[in-house]
Design a protein around this motif. Sequence first.
Motif, short mmCIF file in Angstrom:
data_model
loop_
_atom_site.label_atom_id
_atom_site.label_comp_id
_atom_site.label_asym_id
_atom_site.label_seq_id
_atom_site.Cartn_x
_atom_site.Cartn_y
_atom_site.Cartn_z
N ALA A 6 0.83 -1.20 0.00
CA ALA A 6 0.00 0.00 0.00
C ALA A 6 0.86 1.25 0.00
N SER A 7 1.94 1.27 0.79
CA SER A 7 2.79 2.45 0.82
C SER A 7 3.53 2.64 -0.50
N LEU A 8 3.95 1.55 -1.16
CA LEU A 8 4.59 1.67 -2.48
C LEU A 8 3.60 2.15 -3.54
N ILE A 12 4.20 5.69 -5.50
CA ILE A 12 4.31 5.80 -6.96
C ILE A 12 3.20 6.67 -7.51
N GLY A 13 1.99 6.48 -7.04
CA GLY A 13 0.87 7.29 -7.49
C GLY A 13 0.98 8.75 -7.08
N PHE A 14 1.69 9.02 -6.00
CA PHE A 14 1.89 10.37 -5.52
C PHE A 14 3.06 11.04 -6.22
N THR A 15 4.07 10.26 -6.61
CA THR A 15 5.29 10.80 -7.19
C THR A 15 5.14 11.09 -8.68
N LEU A 16 4.50 10.22 -9.44
CA LEU A 16 4.42 10.38 -10.89
C LEU A 16 3.81 11.71 -11.34
N PRO A 17 2.68 12.14 -10.80
CA PRO A 17 2.10 13.40 -11.29
C PRO A 17 2.65 14.65 -10.59
N ASN A 18 3.68 14.51 -9.75
CA ASN A 18 4.30 15.65 -9.05
C ASN A 18 3.30 16.44 -8.22
N PHE A 19 2.56 15.75 -7.37
CA PHE A 19 1.61 16.44 -6.51
C PHE A 19 2.31 17.44 -5.58
N PRO A 33 13.31 23.40 -20.97
CA PRO A 33 12.27 22.79 -20.14
C PRO A 33 12.48 23.07 -18.65
N ASP A 34 11.41 22.91 -17.91
CA ASP A 34 11.46 23.00 -16.46
C ASP A 34 11.64 21.59 -15.90
N PHE A 35 12.32 21.49 -14.77
CA PHE A 35 12.58 20.21 -14.13
C PHE A 35 11.75 20.12 -12.86
N TYR A 36 11.20 18.91 -12.59
CA TYR A 36 10.32 18.69 -11.45
C TYR A 36 10.80 17.52 -10.62
N GLY A 37 10.43 17.54 -9.34
CA GLY A 37 10.70 16.42 -8.46
C GLY A 37 10.89 16.87 -7.03
N PHE A 38 10.56 16.01 -6.10
CA PHE A 38 10.80 16.28 -4.69
C PHE A 38 11.06 14.97 -3.97
N PRO A 39 12.14 14.81 -3.31
CA PRO A 39 13.27 15.70 -3.12
C PRO A 39 14.29 15.65 -4.25
N PHE A 40 14.15 14.74 -5.21
CA PHE A 40 15.11 14.61 -6.31
C PHE A 40 14.44 14.96 -7.64
N VAL A 41 15.23 15.45 -8.59
CA VAL A 41 14.70 15.77 -9.93
C VAL A 41 14.35 14.46 -10.61
N GLN A 42 13.10 14.33 -11.07
CA GLN A 42 12.68 13.08 -11.68
C GLN A 42 12.16 13.23 -13.11
N ASN A 64 12.72 9.31 -5.10
CA ASN A 64 11.46 9.90 -4.64
C ASN A 64 10.49 8.84 -4.14
N VAL A 65 10.42 7.69 -4.82
CA VAL A 65 9.54 6.61 -4.38
C VAL A 65 9.99 6.06 -3.02
N ILE A 66 11.28 5.93 -2.83
CA ILE A 66 11.78 5.45 -1.53
C ILE A 66 11.44 6.46 -0.44
N PHE A 67 11.65 7.74 -0.70
CA PHE A 67 11.34 8.78 0.28
C PHE A 67 9.86 8.78 0.64
N TRP A 68 8.99 8.87 -0.37
CA TRP A 68 7.55 8.92 -0.10
C TRP A 68 7.02 7.58 0.40
#
Length: 143
Positions: A6-8, A12-19, A33-42, A64-68
């Motif tokens: 559930a956490s994975l 992944i669902g939280f990281t992909l669209p850059n919420f 282009p602009d770069f996005y990601g938190f905490p890493f550029v993805q 980012n997936v490991i962090f979130w």
Amino acid sequence: MKKILASLCLAIGFTLPNFISYKFVCATDERWPDFYGFPFVQNTDRSWVFSMSGKFFISGFIGNVIFWGLLFYVIIRLLNLLKHRVFIIVRRVILITLCLFSLWVIYFELTLFDWRLQWNHDDFKMNYYQQKLDCKRTFHFFD
């Protein structure tokens, strides 16, 4: 095992669209282009070739997936401390709903957009231009 899956799924669902993400914008004389990601550029914004394309950086996404994922795992573990029957039912309904929403987001992010995969973003401040870039990082929340 259910908590980890559930956490994975949520991560992944939280990281992909850059919420929640940083947006790195560099002032140049060209369209860049602009770069996005938190905490890493993805990933980059979806404007390299057409509006539904962009570059996706695998190492930043994994970080980012490991962090979130760890953050969501801790939240799920803390919610499991609530033992009242009403809390258990509400927790399960919310968790299942969020996981289904995450799967829906993952499906659309992977099938609708033309991502070009790369391992890393090559330190975008140094390798693309010889000039010194003025890059600004802004925090975006559900943008």
